[in-house]
Design an enzyme around this catalytic site. Structure first.
Site, PDB file in Angstrom:
ATOM      1  N   ALA A 101       1.309   5.650  -6.875  1.00  0.00           N
ATOM      2  CA  ALA A 101       0.835   7.101  -7.708  1.00  0.00           C
ATOM      3  C   ALA A 101       1.561   7.779  -9.101  1.00  0.00           C
ATOM      4  CB  ALA A 101       0.305   8.360  -7.068  1.00  0.00           C
ATOM      5  N   CYS A 111      -2.866  -2.402  -3.979  1.00  0.00           N
ATOM      6  CA  CYS A 111      -2.180  -1.931  -4.412  1.00  0.00           C
ATOM      7  C   CYS A 111      -2.707  -0.299  -5.191  1.00  0.00           C
ATOM      8  CB  CYS A 111      -0.898  -1.428  -3.775  1.00  0.00           C
ATOM      9  SG  CYS A 111      -0.781  -3.320  -2.829  1.00  0.00           S
TER      10      CYS A 111
HETATM   11  P1  NAD Z   1      -2.098  -9.618   3.090  1.00  0.00           P
HETATM   12  O1  NAD Z   1      -3.381  -9.742   3.033  1.00  0.00           O
HETATM   13  O2  NAD Z   1      -1.546 -10.887   1.128  1.00  0.00           O
HETATM   14  O3  NAD Z   1      -1.892 -10.108   4.165  1.00  0.00           O
HETATM   15  C1  NAD Z   1      -2.110 -10.071   5.435  1.00  0.00           C
HETATM   16  C2  NAD Z   1      -1.377 -10.300   6.198  1.00  0.00           C
HETATM   17  O4  NAD Z   1      -1.986 -10.314   7.968  1.00  0.00           O
HETATM   18  C3  NAD Z   1      -2.554 -11.889   6.067  1.00  0.00           C
HETATM   19  O5  NAD Z   1      -1.950 -12.728   6.014  1.00  0.00           O
HETATM   20  C4  NAD Z   1      -3.979 -11.175   7.778  1.00  0.00           C
HETATM   21  O6  NAD Z   1      -3.643 -12.706   8.567  1.00  0.00           O
HETATM   22  C5  NAD Z   1      -2.464 -10.716   8.627  1.00  0.00           C
HETATM   23  N1  NAD Z   1      -2.847 -10.036   9.399  1.00  0.00           N
HETATM   24  C6  NAD Z   1      -4.184  -9.345   9.337  1.00  0.00           C
HETATM   25  N2  NAD Z   1      -3.818  -8.670  10.749  1.00  0.00           N
HETATM   26  C7  NAD Z   1      -2.792  -9.596  11.664  1.00  0.00           C
HETATM   27  C8  NAD Z   1      -2.996  -9.121  12.420  1.00  0.00           C
HETATM   28  N3  NAD Z   1      -3.449  -7.895  13.642  1.00  0.00           N
HETATM   29  N4  NAD Z   1      -2.161  -9.744  13.746  1.00  0.00           N
HETATM   30  C9  NAD Z   1      -1.258 -10.802  12.948  1.00  0.00           C
HETATM   31  N5  NAD Z   1      -1.674 -10.891  11.464  1.00  0.00           N
HETATM   32  C10 NAD Z   1      -2.408 -10.251  10.266  1.00  0.00           C
HETATM   33  O7  NAD Z   1      -1.714  -8.919   2.548  1.00  0.00           O
HETATM   34  P2  NAD Z   1      -0.079  -8.019   1.175  1.00  0.00           P
HETATM   35  O8  NAD Z   1      -0.579  -8.024   0.042  1.00  0.00           O
HETATM   36  O9  NAD Z   1       0.941  -8.783   1.847  1.00  0.00           O
HETATM   37  O10 NAD Z   1       0.169  -6.904   2.002  1.00  0.00           O
HETATM   38  C11 NAD Z   1       0.502  -6.104   2.944  1.00  0.00           C
HETATM   39  C12 NAD Z   1       1.292  -4.424   3.213  1.00  0.00           C
HETATM   40  O11 NAD Z   1       2.298  -4.432   2.383  1.00  0.00           O
HETATM   41  C13 NAD Z   1      -0.298  -3.813   2.397  1.00  0.00           C
HETATM   42  O12 NAD Z   1      -0.512  -2.202   3.338  1.00  0.00           O
HETATM   43  C14 NAD Z   1       0.483  -3.513   0.907  1.00  0.00           C
HETATM   44  O13 NAD Z   1      -0.398  -2.321   0.718  1.00  0.00           O
HETATM   45  C15 NAD Z   1       1.746  -3.470   1.230  1.00  0.00           C
HETATM   46  N6  NAD Z   1       2.567  -4.096  -0.189  1.00  0.00           N
HETATM   47  C16 NAD Z   1       2.060  -4.911  -0.815  1.00  0.00           C
HETATM   48  C17 NAD Z   1       2.608  -5.344  -1.828  1.00  0.00           C
HETATM   49  C18 NAD Z   1       2.393  -6.581  -2.449  1.00  0.00           C
HETATM   50  O14 NAD Z   1       2.956  -6.340  -4.294  1.00  0.00           O
HETATM   51  N7  NAD Z   1       1.424  -7.393  -2.209  1.00  0.00           N
HETATM   52  C19 NAD Z   1       3.477  -4.499  -2.118  1.00  0.00           C
HETATM   53  C20 NAD Z   1       3.917  -3.269  -1.477  1.00  0.00           C
HETATM   54  C21 NAD Z   1       3.680  -3.557   0.084  1.00  0.00           C
HETATM   55  C1  UGA Z   2       3.350  -2.138  -7.920  1.00  0.00           C
HETATM   56  C2  UGA Z   2       4.119  -1.321  -8.135  1.00  0.00           C
HETATM   57  O1  UGA Z   2       4.810  -1.900  -9.394  1.00  0.00           O
HETATM   58  C3  UGA Z   2       5.277  -1.930  -6.489  1.00  0.00           C
HETATM   59  O2  UGA Z   2       6.711  -0.887  -6.686  1.00  0.00           O
HETATM   60  C4  UGA Z   2       5.027  -2.372  -5.834  1.00  0.00           C
HETATM   61  O3  UGA Z   2       5.790  -2.070  -4.628  1.00  0.00           O
HETATM   62  C5  UGA Z   2       3.441  -2.792  -5.357  1.00  0.00           C
HETATM   63  O4  UGA Z   2       2.503  -2.178  -6.306  1.00  0.00           O
HETATM   64  C6  UGA Z   2       2.589  -2.633  -4.168  1.00  0.00           C
HETATM   65  O5  UGA Z   2       2.880  -1.328  -3.523  1.00  0.00           O
HETATM   66  O6  UGA Z   2       1.541  -3.314  -4.045  1.00  0.00           O
HETATM   67  P1  UGA Z   2       1.963  -5.182  -8.617  1.00  0.00           P
HETATM   68  O7  UGA Z   2       1.220  -4.122  -8.720  1.00  0.00           O
HETATM   69  O8  UGA Z   2       2.656  -6.162  -7.790  1.00  0.00           O
HETATM   70  O9  UGA Z   2       3.342  -3.646  -7.818  1.00  0.00           O
HETATM   71  O10 UGA Z   2       2.295  -5.469 -10.239  1.00  0.00           O
HETATM   72  P2  UGA Z   2       2.812  -3.612 -11.482  1.00  0.00           P
HETATM   73  O11 UGA Z   2       4.038  -4.756 -12.035  1.00  0.00           O
HETATM   74  O12 UGA Z   2       3.371  -2.851 -11.183  1.00  0.00           O
HETATM   75  O13 UGA Z   2       1.733  -3.917 -12.209  1.00  0.00           O
HETATM   76  C7  UGA Z   2       0.128  -3.210 -12.149  1.00  0.00           C
HETATM   77  C8  UGA Z   2      -0.959  -3.803 -12.469  1.00  0.00           C
HETATM   78  O14 UGA Z   2      -0.134  -2.369 -13.460  1.00  0.00           O
HETATM   79  C9  UGA Z   2      -0.945  -5.159 -13.246  1.00  0.00           C
HETATM   80  O15 UGA Z   2      -2.724  -5.241 -14.007  1.00  0.00           O
HETATM   81  C10 UGA Z   2      -0.024  -4.772 -14.304  1.00  0.00           C
HETATM   82  O16 UGA Z   2      -0.565  -5.653 -16.252  1.00  0.00           O
HETATM   83  C11 UGA Z   2      -0.801  -3.278 -14.649  1.00  0.00           C
HETATM   84  N1  UGA Z   2       0.467  -2.576 -15.800  1.00  0.00           N
HETATM   85  C12 UGA Z   2       2.010  -2.407 -14.897  1.00  0.00           C
HETATM   86  C13 UGA Z   2      -0.106  -1.663 -16.984  1.00  0.00           C
HETATM   87  O17 UGA Z   2      -1.334  -1.978 -17.370  1.00  0.00           O
HETATM   88  N2  UGA Z   2       1.107  -0.933 -17.930  1.00  0.00           N
HETATM   89  C14 UGA Z   2       2.343  -0.965 -17.067  1.00  0.00           C
HETATM   90  O18 UGA Z   2       2.924  -0.769 -18.507  1.00  0.00           O
HETATM   91  C15 UGA Z   2       2.595  -1.374 -16.490  1.00  0.00           C
END
Ligand code: NAD
Ligand code: UGA
Length: 449
Positions: free
Chosen positions: A221, A272
C-alpha cells in the site's frame, strides 16, 4: 522435522522462490506442486511459464537435482515437513466483498489438501499475500485433521517481478511471523535456517503472525501510494508548466522521502498493488474504519485517473478523433523485464483507445502471448514482433513499457514510416524528447510541459 521443502502453487512466486532456495540449499530437496498440469509441464520444459532474468539458468542447474516440479500434491506434502503455500489470491468477483476482498478459495483448497494428505506434524508457511488474521482460518482448516499438529507461519514475499532473482538473492529483509509458543518458535527457527543459508542474520526478522501478515499489505500500500502521489503531481505539472522529473529529483534528495518509487508514468500495474490495496480498503471497512478505507481507495482512483488522462491527451493531440486512426503501443507488459500483463496499464489504455475506434498495433519483446489473450475479444487489434512493423502507417506511438531496447530503436526510420503529423506519447519518460522533436515528432510525456 526433515529438511525437505514443498511449495503448493507453481506460479510467479512459487517457481522463482523455490528455484532460489534449491540453488542456495543444495542439501534440501524442493518439490513445487500445482494442480495445473499445463504449468508443471512448462516448468519441466525448456519454455518456462514465467520470464525472469536469470531464472532459466537457475532452473536448469537445479531441476532434477534437488528441484522437482510435480502435479502430485499428496506425495510432495508427505515427503516434506516444511510446506509453503504460494497459491493465487485474486480479488473476489462475487458475493460479499466483491471487487475488494481477496478470493480465498484457492488458499482454502490448498489448506484442505495439506490437512488431508499430511502423514505427520507439519509447518505450513503462508507465502501468498493474505488478509491479516488469515492464519487463524488456516489453523482452523488444518485442525479438521487433529491427528497431526500443524504450525502456521507467515512469510510474505517482497520480490518484484523483473528483478525476482536478484531480490530473492539479496532481500532487504525476510519476514517470518509465528505463534509466540515453544512450537511456534521452533518452527520459526526451522524456517530461519532455510534463509540463513544465504541471507545475513540481521536481515531475517522474526515477529508475530498478525504483524507479519499486515506488514505485507502495508508495504504494498505504501509503495502504491507513492506512485499515485507522484502521478497526482504529474497532472498538476502538465497544467502548470512544471516538470515532474525535476520535482521527483528534489523530493528524492530529502533522505526522509527517499528517491525510489517516484517515477511518474501510466500508473501502477501488476498482479498485486491493486488487489492488495483494495483488500486493505475492505479490511478497514470491515473494522468500521471508513476514513482509512477512503484514504486507501484514493490511491486506486488516482491510478485509474492517470490512465484516463493518457487517453484523453492522446485524443486531444489527434484532433479529437481517433476513429480509424492507427495507434501503436510499444510495450504491453506492466513493467520492463517481464512478460506479465496482469493489471497492466497498457490494457486499460488499449481498451479505452478501442472504444474511440482506434486501430491498435501492439508490440512487446516478452508479453505478446499474454497480450493476445488479454485482447482476444477486441476486433481490429494487430500484434507485431517488430516495433518497426507496429509503427508502420501509425498516427501515434504510445510507449507503455520502459523496455530499454526502445531507446536504441532507429526513431528516424519510425518517423518516416508513420502518418504525419507523427505523435509520440512517452508515458514512461524514457526517451530523448529533444532528439525526437528534432526528427519531427510531436512529443507528449507524463508530467512535462
Ligand atoms: P500465480 O497465479 O502465478 O500462481 C498461483 C498458482 O497456484 C497457479 O499456478 C495455480 O494453478 C496454483 N494453485 C491454485 N490453487 C491451487 C491448489 N489448491 N493446489 C495447488 N496449486 C494451486 O500467482 P502468483 O503471482 O505466484 O501469486 C501467488 C501469491 O503470491 C499471491 O497471493 C500474490 O499476492 C503473492 N505475491 C505475488 C508476487 C508476484 O510478484 N507475483 C509478489 C509477492 C507476493
Ligand atoms: C510489487 C512490489 O514492489 C513488491 O515488493 C511486491 O512483492 C510485489 O508488488 C507483490 O506483492 O506482488 P511488482 O508489482 O512486481 O512488485 O513490481 P514493481 O516494481 O513494484 O512495479 C509495480 C508497478 O508500479 C509497475 O507497473 C511499475 O511500472 C509501476 N511503478 C513503479 C511506477 O509507475 N513508478 C515507480 O516509481 C515504480
Amino acid at each position: 522435522m526433515n529438511r525437505d521443502i514443498a511449495c503448493i502453487g507453481a506460479g510467479y512466486i512459487g517457481g522463482p522462490t523455490m528455484a532460489v532456495i534449491a540453488k542456495m540449499c543444495p542439501d534440501r530437496r524442493i518439490f513445487v506442486a500445482d494442480i495445473s498440469r499445463e504449468r508443471i509441464d512448462a516448468w519441466n520444459s525448456a519454455a518456462l511459464p514465467v520470464y525472469e532474468p536469470g531464472l532459466r539458468e537457475l532452473v536448469e542447474t537445479c531441476r532434477g537435482r534437488n528441484l522437482f516440479f510435480t502435479t502430485d500434491l499428496a506425495a510432495a506434502i508427505r515427503a516434506c515437513d516444511l510446506i509453503f503455500v504460494g497459491v493465487n489470491t485474486p480479488t473476489k468477483t462475487f458475493g460479499e466483498g466483491a471487487g475488494y476482498a481477496l478470493d480465498l478459495q484457492y488458499w482454502e483448497a490448498a489448506a484442505r489438501t495439506i490437512a488431508a494428505e499430511a502423514n505427520c506434524d507439519k509447518v505450513v508457511i503462508e507465502k501468498s499475500t493474505l488478509p491479516v488474521r488469515t492464519a487463524d482460518a488456516m489453523a482452523a482448516v488444518l485442525h479438521t485433521h487433529p491427528e497431526h499438529t500443524f504450525t502456521v507461519l507467515s512469510n510474505p514475499e517482497f520480490l518484484a517481478e523483473g528483478s525476482a532473482i536478484q531480490d530473492l538473492l539479496h532481500p532487504d529483509r525476510v519476514l517470518i511471523g509465528g505463534p509466540q509458543t515453544p512450537a511456534g518458535r521452533k518452527a520459526m527457527e526451522a524456517l530461519r535456517a532455510v534463509y540463513a543459508a544465504w541471507v545475513p542474520r540481521e536481515r531475517i526478522l522474526l515477529t508475530d503472525v498478525w504483524s507479519s501478515e499486515l506488514s505485507k499489505l502495508a508495504a504494498n500500500a505504501m509503495l502504491a501510494q507513492r506512485i499515485s502521489s507522484i502521478n497526482a503531481f504529474s497532472a498538476l505539472c502538465e497544467k502548470t508548466g512544471a516538470d515532474v522529473e525535476e520535482v521527483a529529483h528534489v523530493l528524492g534528495m530529502d533522505h526522509r522521502i527517499g528517491a525510489d518509487f517516484l517515477k511518474a508514468g501510466p500508473g501502477f500495474g501488476g498482479s498485486c498493488f491493486r488487489k492488495d490495496v483494495l483488500n486493505l480498503v475492505y479490511l478497514c471497512r470491515m473494522h468500521g474504519l471508513d476514513d482509512c478505507a477512503a484514504y486507501w481507495e484514493g490511491v486506486i482512483r488516482m491510478n485509474e485517473a492517470q490512465q484516463r488522462r493518457i487517453v484523453l491527451r492522446t485524443v486531444q493531440a489527434l484532433f479529437n478523433t481517433l476513429s480509424g486512426k492507427r495507434i501503436a503501443l510499444f510495450g504491453f507488459a506492466f513493467k520492463a523485464n517481464t512478460g506479465d500483463t496482469r493489471e497492466t496499464p497498457a490494457l486499460s489504455v488499449a481498451r479505452m483507445l478501442a472504444e474511440e475506434r482506434a486501430q491498435l498495433m501492439i508490440t512487446d519483446p516478452q508479453a505478446l502471448p499474454n497480450a493476445r489473450k488479454d485482447l482476444a475479444d477486441l476486433p481490429g487489434v494487430h500484434f507485431c514482433e517488430s516495433p518497426y512493423d507496429a509503427a508502420d502507417g501509425a498516427d501515434a506511438v504510445l510507449v507503455m513499457t520502459e523496455w530499454t531496447d526502445y531507446r536504441a530503436l532507429d526513431w528516424a526510420q519510425i518517423f518516416r514510416a508513420m502518418r504525419k503529423p507523427a505523435l509520440i506519447f512517452d508515458t514512461r519518460n524514457m526517451l530523448d524528447h529533444a532528439a525526437l522533436r528534432q526528427l519531427g515528432f510531436r512529443v507528449l510525456a507524463v508530467g512535462k510541459p
